[in-house]
Design a protein around this motif. Structure first.
Motif, PDB file in Angstrom:
ATOM      1  N   GLN A 193     136.124  38.848  53.216  1.00  0.00           N
ATOM      2  CA  GLN A 193     137.127  39.363  52.292  1.00  0.00           C
ATOM      3  C   GLN A 193     136.435  40.191  51.211  1.00  0.00           C
ATOM      4  OE1 GLN A 193     139.225  36.250  50.277  1.00  0.00           O
ATOM      5  NE2 GLN A 193     140.319  35.523  52.091  1.00  0.00           N
ATOM      6  N   VAL A 194     137.165  41.170  50.697  1.00  0.00           N
ATOM      7  CA  VAL A 194     136.826  41.739  49.394  1.00  0.00           C
ATOM      8  C   VAL A 194     137.925  41.289  48.443  1.00  0.00           C
ATOM      9  CG1 VAL A 194     136.253  43.789  48.059  1.00  0.00           C
ATOM     10  CG2 VAL A 194     135.822  43.751  50.527  1.00  0.00           C
ATOM     11  N   ALA A 195     137.528  40.651  47.344  1.00  0.00           N
ATOM     12  CA  ALA A 195     138.489  40.104  46.388  1.00  0.00           C
ATOM     13  C   ALA A 195     138.074  40.488  44.975  1.00  0.00           C
ATOM     14  CB  ALA A 195     138.573  38.582  46.533  1.00  0.00           C
ATOM     15  N   ASP A 196     138.968  40.239  44.032  1.00  0.00           N
ATOM     16  CA  ASP A 196     138.597  40.365  42.623  1.00  0.00           C
ATOM     17  C   ASP A 196     139.409  39.369  41.812  1.00  0.00           C
ATOM     18  OD1 ASP A 196     141.145  41.440  42.299  1.00  0.00           O
ATOM     19  OD2 ASP A 196     140.464  43.358  41.470  1.00  0.00           O
ATOM     20  N   LEU A 225     132.420  40.515  47.506  1.00  0.00           N
ATOM     21  CA  LEU A 225     132.536  39.962  48.853  1.00  0.00           C
ATOM     22  C   LEU A 225     132.560  38.440  48.803  1.00  0.00           C
ATOM     23  CD1 LEU A 225     130.074  42.256  50.797  1.00  0.00           C
ATOM     24  CD2 LEU A 225     132.485  41.922  51.394  1.00  0.00           C
ATOM     25  N   ARG A 226     133.395  37.856  49.626  1.00  0.00           N
ATOM     26  CA  ARG A 226     133.346  36.413  49.849  1.00  0.00           C
ATOM     27  C   ARG A 226     133.761  36.157  51.287  1.00  0.00           C
ATOM     28  NH1 ARG A 226     138.294  33.528  46.528  1.00  0.00           N
ATOM     29  NH2 ARG A 226     140.041  34.703  47.416  1.00  0.00           N
ATOM     30  N   TYR A 227     133.435  34.966  51.764  1.00  0.00           N
ATOM     31  CA  TYR A 227     133.573  34.695  53.192  1.00  0.00           C
ATOM     32  C   TYR A 227     134.567  33.557  53.411  1.00  0.00           C
ATOM     33  CZ  TYR A 227     129.594  37.654  52.654  1.00  0.00           C
ATOM     34  OH  TYR A 227     128.793  38.694  52.267  1.00  0.00           O
ATOM     35  N   LEU A 228     135.831  33.922  53.201  1.00  0.00           N
ATOM     36  CA  LEU A 228     136.955  33.012  53.365  1.00  0.00           C
ATOM     37  C   LEU A 228     138.033  33.714  54.178  1.00  0.00           C
ATOM     38  CD1 LEU A 228     137.387  31.599  49.733  1.00  0.00           C
ATOM     39  CD2 LEU A 228     136.535  30.342  51.722  1.00  0.00           C
ATOM     40  N   PRO A 229     138.839  32.960  54.928  1.00  0.00           N
ATOM     41  CA  PRO A 229     139.996  33.568  55.590  1.00  0.00           C
ATOM     42  C   PRO A 229     141.085  33.840  54.566  1.00  0.00           C
ATOM     43  CG  PRO A 229     140.010  31.213  55.931  1.00  0.00           C
ATOM     44  CD  PRO A 229     138.730  31.520  55.194  1.00  0.00           C
ATOM     45  N   GLU A 230     142.066  34.618  54.961  1.00  0.00           N
ATOM     46  CA  GLU A 230     143.154  34.915  54.029  1.00  0.00           C
ATOM     47  C   GLU A 230     143.888  33.642  53.624  1.00  0.00           C
ATOM     48  OE1 GLU A 230     146.688  38.232  53.457  1.00  0.00           O
ATOM     49  OE2 GLU A 230     145.530  38.153  55.319  1.00  0.00           O
ATOM     50  N   HIS A 231     144.009  32.704  54.571  1.00  0.00           N
ATOM     51  CA  HIS A 231     144.637  31.421  54.276  1.00  0.00           C
ATOM     52  C   HIS A 231     143.816  30.319  54.935  1.00  0.00           C
ATOM     53  CE1 HIS A 231     148.182  33.464  52.715  1.00  0.00           C
ATOM     54  NE2 HIS A 231     148.223  34.194  53.818  1.00  0.00           N
ATOM     55  N   LEU A 232     143.518  29.267  54.178  1.00  0.00           N
ATOM     56  CA  LEU A 232     142.830  28.114  54.741  1.00  0.00           C
ATOM     57  C   LEU A 232     143.804  27.294  55.583  1.00  0.00           C
ATOM     58  CD1 LEU A 232     140.804  26.925  51.611  1.00  0.00           C
ATOM     59  CD2 LEU A 232     139.833  27.925  53.690  1.00  0.00           C
ATOM     60  N   GLY A 233     143.287  26.723  56.682  1.00  0.00           N
ATOM     61  CA  GLY A 233     144.075  25.815  57.481  1.00  0.00           C
ATOM     62  C   GLY A 233     144.088  24.422  56.874  1.00  0.00           C
ATOM     63  N   PRO A 234     144.695  23.443  57.557  1.00  0.00           N
ATOM     64  CA  PRO A 234     144.762  22.080  57.013  1.00  0.00           C
ATOM     65  C   PRO A 234     143.397  21.490  56.693  1.00  0.00           C
ATOM     66  CG  PRO A 234     146.278  22.332  58.861  1.00  0.00           C
ATOM     67  CD  PRO A 234     145.472  23.589  58.816  1.00  0.00           C
TER      68      PRO A 234
END
Length: 370
Positions: free
Chosen positions: A352-355, A263-272
């Motif tokens: 997010q769930v990422a790897d 688990l991590r706490y980021l959006p799929e894409h960062l804004g500016p």
């Protein structure tokens, strides 16, 4: 540890620094990598606040205390920082430690914005003095459970150490997967060598193993043992608490540390804004910033806004939680009351769930969002 970003002065002088107390795990057994990233975010945001005029012309000063993942040490640090006249408290990564800090902050009536800890019951009773940026554990771990179920995993094993954080996570997982035909079996990390863990996994017919244990010990030896056992070649290894996010994980495990969802706490894409802050954090850290570094930056930015608009009195800061709206690195930040949670909560923080990509362990893959 005590670090400051501006010279200290008399607390009564009109140009005296506005002090923020920061709780950060910087030594073992704390998760030092997470603490380093959290502190980098806190310090970068303080520098930016001061570069733009501070708080009504007064510099913002960060007074840092190392919690070393020790709840008693954190509570003592809250006492000390309150005595030093901090306007508010910030930080902490470990949920059990943050819980101790929140209880003491509530008792002393010092506003505390928790950066990273996710334990739902951050306080025993509802409080006006504590707010949190990270999503509640029940939300994030349900997203994680949905990933496991979506991949077809119904026989899930967790290897766990005694902790309210791990116990709560196990309960969330079990409550979510059992009604959907899954099972969760608990294995005591303290009662299993890495080899014995492999035998238990084979015996239970587990298709997924979640590491609810400390890092690097015993998480790293467990991963190495499972990866080297041909009977477990198809076993999914997971680490919902986020261990694979950090460079230390990849450095210790190499390719064995890839393909492990976390688990991590980021959006799929960062804004500016997130892109700009991310570049500056990378320069400060010498590596890509984790979500914890962004949490640190957002924490100070929220507190600075509350201090500028509502004043530096502690009660004014605490009263500001429902009124603050800030553009954070990961989206607009607003606080509200969430049923079953006793602190002010950024309800819609990204999950997010990422790897790490097995073909390229330095690259992350987003597997699920929620």
């Amino acid at each position: 540890m005590n670090t400051s970003t501006s010279p200290s002065g008399s607390a009564n002088a009109p140009d005296a620094p506005v002090r923020l107390g920061a709780l950060v795990p910087l030594t073992r057994p704390g998760w030092v990598g997470a603490g380093r990233h959290l502190l980098a975010g806190l310090e970068l945001a303080v520098r930016e606040v001061n570069d733009t005029g501070g708080i009504g012309g007064r510099p913002l000063e960060l007074v840092v205390r190392d919690t070393a993942a020790d709840p008693e040490r954190a509570a003592a640090a809250v006492d000390e920082l309150a005595g030093l006249g901090v306007a508010a408290l910030a930080g902490e990564y470990h949920s059990v430690v943050a819980r101790a800090a929140a209880a003491r902050a509530d008792a002393l009536r010092v506003p505390y914005l928790c950066s990273s800890a996710v334990l739902d019951a951050l306080t025993d009773e509802p409080t006006e003095w504590v707010a949190r940026l990270a999503p509640a554990q029940s939300r994030g771990w349900r997203v994680y459970a949905d990933l496991l179920l979506g991949l077809g995993h119904r026989r899930i094993a967790v290897v766990t150490q005694p902790s309210v954080y791990w116990a709560t996570g196990t309960r969330v997982l079990r409550d979510h997967v059992t009604p959907r035909g899954g099972t969760v079996v608990e294995l005591d990390a303290n009662g299993h060598t890495p080899e014995a863990l492999c035998e238990a996994l084979v015996g239970h017919g587990a298709t997924a193993l979640l590491l609810l244990v400390g890092h690097p010990q015993p998480a790293v030896p467990f991963v190495r043992a499972v990866r080297s056992d041909p009977r477990l070649a198809e076993l999914l290894v997971g680490a919902p608490a986020g261990q694979p996010e950090f460079a230390e994980w990849a450095g210790l495990l190499g390719g064995d540390g890839a393909g492990i969802p976390f688990l991590r706490y980021l959006p799929e894409h960062l804004g500016p804004l997130g892109e700009r802050v991310g570049k500056e954090l990378a320069e400060r850290l010498g590596e890509e910033p984790s979500f914890v570094a962004f949490e640190g930056w957002d924490t100070v930015t929220v507190l600075a806004e509350a201090l500028r608009v509502h004043g530096t009195d502690r009660s004014a800061v605490a009263a500001a939680w429902p009124h603050v709206t800030v553009e954070g690195t990961r989206g607009p930040i607003r606080f509200s009351r969430t049923p079953g949670i006793g602190v002010w909560q950024w309800t819609w923080s990204p999950v997010q769930v990422a790897d790490r990509d097995p073909a390229e362990p330095g690259r992350f893959r987003v597997l699920r969002t929620g």
